[in-house]
Write a protein that holds these residues in place. Structure first.
Motif, PDB file in Angstrom:
ATOM      1  N   LYS A  49       0.834  -1.209   0.000  1.00 43.98           N
ATOM      2  CA  LYS A  49       0.000   0.000   0.000  1.00 43.98           C
ATOM      3  C   LYS A  49       0.865   1.255   0.000  1.00 43.98           C
ATOM      4  CE  LYS A  49      -4.094  -2.001   2.155  1.00 43.98           C
ATOM      5  NZ  LYS A  49      -4.937  -2.034   3.359  1.00 43.98           N
ATOM      6  N   GLU A  50       1.957   1.242   0.740  1.00 42.08           N
ATOM      7  CA  GLU A  50       2.878   2.381   0.749  1.00 42.08           C
ATOM      8  C   GLU A  50       3.477   2.586  -0.638  1.00 42.08           C
ATOM      9  OE1 GLU A  50       3.773   4.754   2.994  1.00 42.08           O
ATOM     10  OE2 GLU A  50       2.186   3.987   4.277  1.00 42.08           O
ATOM     11  N   ASN A  53       0.883   4.270  -2.782  1.00 44.35           N
ATOM     12  CA  ASN A  53       0.775   5.696  -2.439  1.00 44.35           C
ATOM     13  C   ASN A  53       1.967   6.482  -2.966  1.00 44.35           C
ATOM     14  OD1 ASN A  53      -1.675   5.385  -1.112  1.00 44.35           O
ATOM     15  ND2 ASN A  53      -0.694   5.023   0.870  1.00 44.35           N
ATOM     16  N   LEU A  54       3.170   5.954  -2.781  1.00 40.14           N
ATOM     17  CA  LEU A  54       4.361   6.649  -3.250  1.00 40.14           C
ATOM     18  C   LEU A  54       4.359   6.769  -4.772  1.00 40.14           C
ATOM     19  CD1 LEU A  54       6.994   5.016  -0.891  1.00 40.14           C
ATOM     20  CD2 LEU A  54       6.165   7.370  -0.799  1.00 40.14           C
ATOM     21  N   TYR A  56       1.803   6.922  -6.841  1.00 39.25           N
ATOM     22  CA  TYR A  56       0.854   7.932  -7.314  1.00 39.25           C
ATOM     23  C   TYR A  56       1.185   9.336  -6.804  1.00 39.25           C
ATOM     24  CZ  TYR A  56      -1.812   4.362  -9.585  1.00 39.25           C
ATOM     25  OH  TYR A  56      -2.179   3.348 -10.435  1.00 39.25           O
ATOM     26  N   ASN A  57       1.688   9.449  -5.578  1.00 38.87           N
ATOM     27  CA  ASN A  57       1.978  10.775  -5.018  1.00 38.87           C
ATOM     28  C   ASN A  57       3.257  11.404  -5.555  1.00 38.87           C
ATOM     29  OD1 ASN A  57      -0.340  10.735  -3.460  1.00 38.87           O
ATOM     30  ND2 ASN A  57       0.693   9.835  -1.698  1.00 38.87           N
ATOM     31  N   HIS A  58       4.259  10.588  -5.877  1.00 42.45           N
ATOM     32  CA  HIS A  58       5.551  11.136  -6.300  1.00 42.45           C
ATOM     33  C   HIS A  58       5.825  10.975  -7.794  1.00 42.45           C
ATOM     34  CE1 HIS A  58       7.016  12.162  -2.294  1.00 42.45           C
ATOM     35  NE2 HIS A  58       6.346  11.096  -1.893  1.00 42.45           N
ATOM     36  N   ASP A  60       3.036  10.424 -10.058  1.00 39.41           N
ATOM     37  CA  ASP A  60       1.750  10.656 -10.724  1.00 39.41           C
ATOM     38  C   ASP A  60       1.241   9.419 -11.459  1.00 39.41           C
ATOM     39  OD1 ASP A  60       1.868  13.377  -9.925  1.00 39.41           O
ATOM     40  OD2 ASP A  60       3.165  13.811 -11.642  1.00 39.41           O
ATOM     41  N   ILE A 104      12.984   9.103  -4.744  1.00 39.57           N
ATOM     42  CA  ILE A 104      11.963  10.128  -4.452  1.00 39.57           C
ATOM     43  C   ILE A 104      12.573  11.481  -4.101  1.00 39.57           C
ATOM     44  CG2 ILE A 104      10.138  10.740  -2.804  1.00 39.57           C
ATOM     45  CD1 ILE A 104       9.088   7.895  -3.115  1.00 39.57           C
ATOM     46  N   GLU A 110      11.149   8.304   6.978  1.00 42.46           N
ATOM     47  CA  GLU A 110      10.242   7.667   6.014  1.00 42.46           C
ATOM     48  C   GLU A 110      10.887   6.411   5.419  1.00 42.46           C
ATOM     49  OE1 GLU A 110       7.835  11.454   4.139  1.00 42.46           O
ATOM     50  OE2 GLU A 110       9.959  11.191   3.599  1.00 42.46           O
TER      51      GLU A 110
END
Length: 157
Positions: A49-50, A53-54, A56-58, A60, A104, A110
């Motif tokens: 899951k992380e 998230n990473l 899509y968040n970092h 796109d 990232i 993190e």
């Protein structure tokens, strides 16, 4: 302080990619037919899951950006995101976690969180890969510098 000079001169207990079982750990080793303990299975799910998230968040959700900044191919990332379902997925490796952290880049806290979900917290004093990751994050190294350091120190990418 973890630096490239420290890394070059230090004698590490492990490569940081895989950890060897001690005699104490042998009794906890899974054997064929054993089920994965619930906590480990939950950590694997949380790590996946992380990663989602990473991604899509970092990045796109863009596989080209991901590969450019981390070296992780689209095929590999799709397998990581899918998980180890009927051999069509893949468990997330310690090296993949390292590549995401550097690509990232993440903070040390993190990064340590991701490494703990993978199975072992960052141990830069005893694990070579961990020391390279910590140095890369402290110095702001990009993925190419990370790869060069791994190659210099003969850490398989």
């Amino acid at each position: 302080m973890i630096t490239k000079e420290y890394i070059r001169k230090h004698d590490f207990d492990s490569d940081g990619i895989s950890f060897r079982d001690t005699e104490k750990d042998v009794s906890y080793r899974l054997h064929q037919g054993d089920t994965l303990p619930r906590a480990l299975a939950q950590n694997s799910t949380k790590l996946r899951k992380e990663f989602v998230n990473l991604f899509y968040n970092h990045f796109d959700g863009n596989f080209a950006k991901l590969e450019t900044r981390t070296g992780i191919t689209e095929d590999a990332m799709r397998k990581y995101l899918r998980g180890n379902l009927k051999n069509k997925g893949r468990n997330i490796s310690r090296m993949a976690v390292a590549k995401i952290c550097v690509g990232i880049p993440l903070s040390l806290d993190e990064a340590d969180k991701l490494f703990r979900l993978e199975g072992h917290s960052l141990e830069p004093e005893s694990a070579l890969l961990d020391a390279i990751v910590v140095d890369a994050l402290n110095c702001g190294d990009d993925i190419e510098a990370f790869y060069a350091t791994c190659a210099e120190l003969k850490v398989k990418i």
